[in-house]
Every structure is written in C-alpha cells, then in structure tokens.
Design an enzyme around this catalytic site. Structure first.
Site: not given
Lengths: 267, 267
Positions: A9-10, A72, A151, A183, A185
């Site tokens: 993933d990024s 991702c 985040e 995504c 997140h």
C-alpha cells in the site's frame, strides 16, 4: 507452498487488507510493504503511481512472494495491468473484488463509489461495473479530506459529519443502494457514512472481498501453504518506523515489534 | 551575475515564496522545483526529507543556480544544515527569517508557531527564537488539516473555522501577540486565522521575510543580476504538470505555460 504473499500500500491503510487476509487465511505468511516515504498516492499521476508500484513489486519479488496483493485502491486502479505484465506471480487488486460485490449486492442497479482523486479520475470502477452489467448507473465521488480526517483521529466528530454530508450529497440524490468504500482508510468512517446514507444502503468494504478473492485464487492455483504451516509476517516501510508500528499494532490481530526501512527508490 | 536562483518546495506551496521573490527582486531569474511526486514532506522523517532535499539541490546545481532558497518550512527545519554542507552556493531557508521577524514584532515575548507535524516536532523555531532571546515563550502547534483544507478549496468555510478554532485554542490561552504561519499554505488561511486570534496578534508570513533575507544576502555577496537583466523563470516538477500549471497561474504574477517533469530519484 509456504512462500509468503506480498501485500503493499502507499502507507498504513493496506494493513486493513492484511488484517482480513490474516483472518481468512491464518496459515499464510505475509510480507507487507508500506510506501510511507511517498504516501499518499491518491493525488498523483498514473505514471508516478505505476513507477512506485513497479519498484515495490521488484522489492517483493526479492522476498520470493508467491502472489502480490495490491492493497491500495489507487495503485489497483492505475497500476494493476502494468504489474501483471511485469511479474510472473498472480496479482490480486482491491478494485475488482469490491466492484464485483457491489454488482452482486445492488437491486436498483445504482452503485456509489467513494475514492481518492486519482482512483475516481481513472474511471476503473465504472469500467469493471459496466463489464459486469452495462445497465448499472455509477455515481462516483472523490473524497480527498477523508484520509486526513481519519489520520487526525476525527472519526466521530461534527466536522467529519459535515464533510461526509457534503461528499455524499450526490449519492443520496441518485438513490444508490450499494456504496463501495474505495480507499483503505474509508471503512474507518463507516459509522458516519452509514448514518448519513441510511440503512437501505449496503456499504461494501473491498478489504473483505479482496481476501476472499485471494483465497479463491490460491485454491485454484494450488498455492495454499501446507496444513499446519506456522505463518510469520514481516513488515517493510520506506520511512517512519515508529508511526507505522503503532498503527500496525492498533489494526492487526498480531503484535508487530519490528519493521525494516527499505531504500525503495533503488528497486 | 545573471545566473538563476534555485527555489524548491515539496509541491506548489513554495510558489508563494517565489511570488514574493519576483516582487522584491524583479531582475532575478528563478528555477523552481516542486516535488509533487513525493509531496507532502510535513509528515515524513528527517532522514527522508534530507534525502529528498539533497536530490533536489543536486538537480538545481545542474542548472547553475547562484543560490538556493528552501521554500518549504519542513525542509528548512530538517535539511538546511545538511544542504549548507553539501552545496557551495548560499542557502536561504524560510524558518530563520520568519523567526527573526516574530522576535522583532513581539512585545509580550509570547510567540505562536503553526506548522506541519515534522516542522513542529523538530523544535527549530524554539531553537532560533531562544538563540535570539531566551526569555521568549514559544507555543507551537502542528496543524495537519490545514493543507488538505486549503487544497480542497475550503478557505472561507464553517469547517475550516471550526478546525482553526481547535488548533488555535492554546495560542489564545497563552495570549501570544505574534503568530508565525510556518507552512507555505497557511497564509491562504490568514483571514480565518486573523479573525480567530483578533487584531492584537500580528501574523508573520515567512515568504515576505524570506525574500527580504535573500535580497540582503545577494547585496552582501555582490550576487545581484546586472541592472536591466531580463528575468526568465523556469519550472520543474516530479509529477503532474497540469495541476502545477493551474496552481502556478493562480499564484504567480507572470504566466506559466511550460513545466518540465524531472526524474528526481536519479539525482
């Protein structure tokens, strides 16, 4: 065969996919790579995301992975085809399993897609969904503030509710009944998103579907680890070990004590 | 001497510094580099930010720059010393000029600093300010949501006001009278920040002070371009030319029609 599965993933988001794989395939070992030095990918071009994905795939191949999971959405959207040409192990992405589940779920053939700017701009979900059924209406929306809000820890917060309300406005207008959290997140915001959309809308978390696809592929190709294999997982990042470890320990069912920094630009 | 001045940032934010240099030094040519493939720097480690800054300085030196301006607070905070050792042209950063102006401005010796996570964690503003006057109280706060909010265009918005209110809470408690906008995106929020802090607090924009420092340095070292020099500016990025050009044309006083992509990892 007991070789590990490469997952990348990024950054840290793909750990939610790794977690699903650990749950559904407890006998498999994972090599996780998070590109924390170049995160995020969601606002970057196809060329750059392809280059970064190639470097990561080359790194994972040095670890003798038997398959690669692109955990991702942006890299899945922009770099899957190129990676499939580059590597000779099977490649699983997060977009196709999510799209398939949404197509199976919808009753009114109206599906919503939430994702990063680059994922949405790629049109990849529309492409897959229309391959499955050309009559499906796809409403997609880039949500660039979701990752920073998550985040910053603003999961249940009036600001997040306000932003969710704005991003989902079109989805509600079109009366979609199935919504892909495109995504890694975004599933962390499923509470707020679910309340905003109401109970009639099914939220699709590609992480779960991806682990299922991986399992099917391993079965088909006879790549399962031997019964009784003791899985062991290893973690690699391009920057910031401490932050990664604390996120990993919040997300994963196992304890992460060690992470190795990789000079990914040299691959 | 008519050689250009190199200016770099993690992305587009440093263009606000370039604009100030163009205003204060209209005879000087600029080479701007925006590291759009690896943006942002503000959440990354010292080691990674130093590596990226070194690569960019090496690239700028191939363009025969006579000075380098680090137009990024995070790179200024983490990589200035290393760059000064690496290159043999003068290096100007955005942190010292901003700190100096804040120290000159404050009357009650209470200064606030807003910046990215890495800038604030570095403690660099405290260090400079205490070198100037050990009696200054410094209140610093990382504001990770400011850049995404600005990039989403939410400049005058209830959500931005809400977030600004939370981030500035401590600043108000400590009754600071001078506040450094320590990230190149933050001056775009000066309206909201100014209303929140009230008229008694002076907002310091390091871009203006940096251009002034650059001018002083060029005078001292006798590096000004010849009178009547026709300045010409060139722009380089590591990703995403279109987005860069549209931002540049919104910010700069001159028209930008061309930008070149550089493979920065190879420097």
């Amino acid at each position: 065969m007991n070789d590990p599965i490469g997952v990348f993933d990024s950054g840290v988001g793909g750990l939610t996919v790794a977690r699903e794989i650990m749950r559904q395939l407890p006998g498999e070992s994972l090599i996780y790579f998070g590109d924390t030095a170049r995160v995020p990918y969601g606002s970057k071009s196809r060329k750059t995301v392809c280059k970064y994905s190639r470097q990561i795939a080359n790194f994972l191949l040095t670890k003798q992975v038997k398959a690669i999971v692109i955990a991702c959405n942006t890299a899945s959207a922009l770099a899957r085809e190129e990676l499939e040409e580059l590597v000779d192990v099977p490649v699983i992405d997060v977009v196709r399993p999510g799209a398939r589940m949404a197509a199976e779920t919808t009753k009114n053939k109206r599906i919503g897609i939430l994702g990063t700017e680059s994922t949405i701009k790629s049109g990849i979900y529309e492409e897959y969904l229309h391959q499955i059924d050309p009559e499906i209406t796809v409403v997609s929306k880039a949500c660039p503030l979701f990752v920073p809000l998550v985040e910053e820890g603003l999961i249940e917060d009036r600001v997040t509710e306000d932003i969710v309300g704005r991003y989902l406005h079109d989805m509600k207008e079109y009366e979609i009944d199935s919504l892909v959290l495109g995504c890694t997140h975004y599933p962390l915001l499923r509470g707020v998103i679910g309340r905003e959309m109401g109970e009639s809308v099914r939220l699709v978390n590609p992480a779960y579907e991806t682990a299922k696809s991986l399992k099917e592929m391993l079965r088909e190709k006879n790549l399962f680890a031997a019964p009784g294999n003791r899985a062991s997982h290893r973690y690699f990042v391009s920057d910031g070990v401490e932050k990664f470890i604390s996120f990993a320990n919040a997300v994963l069912p196992c304890h992460v004590s060690e992470t190795t920094v990789v000079d990914i630009e040299s691959y």
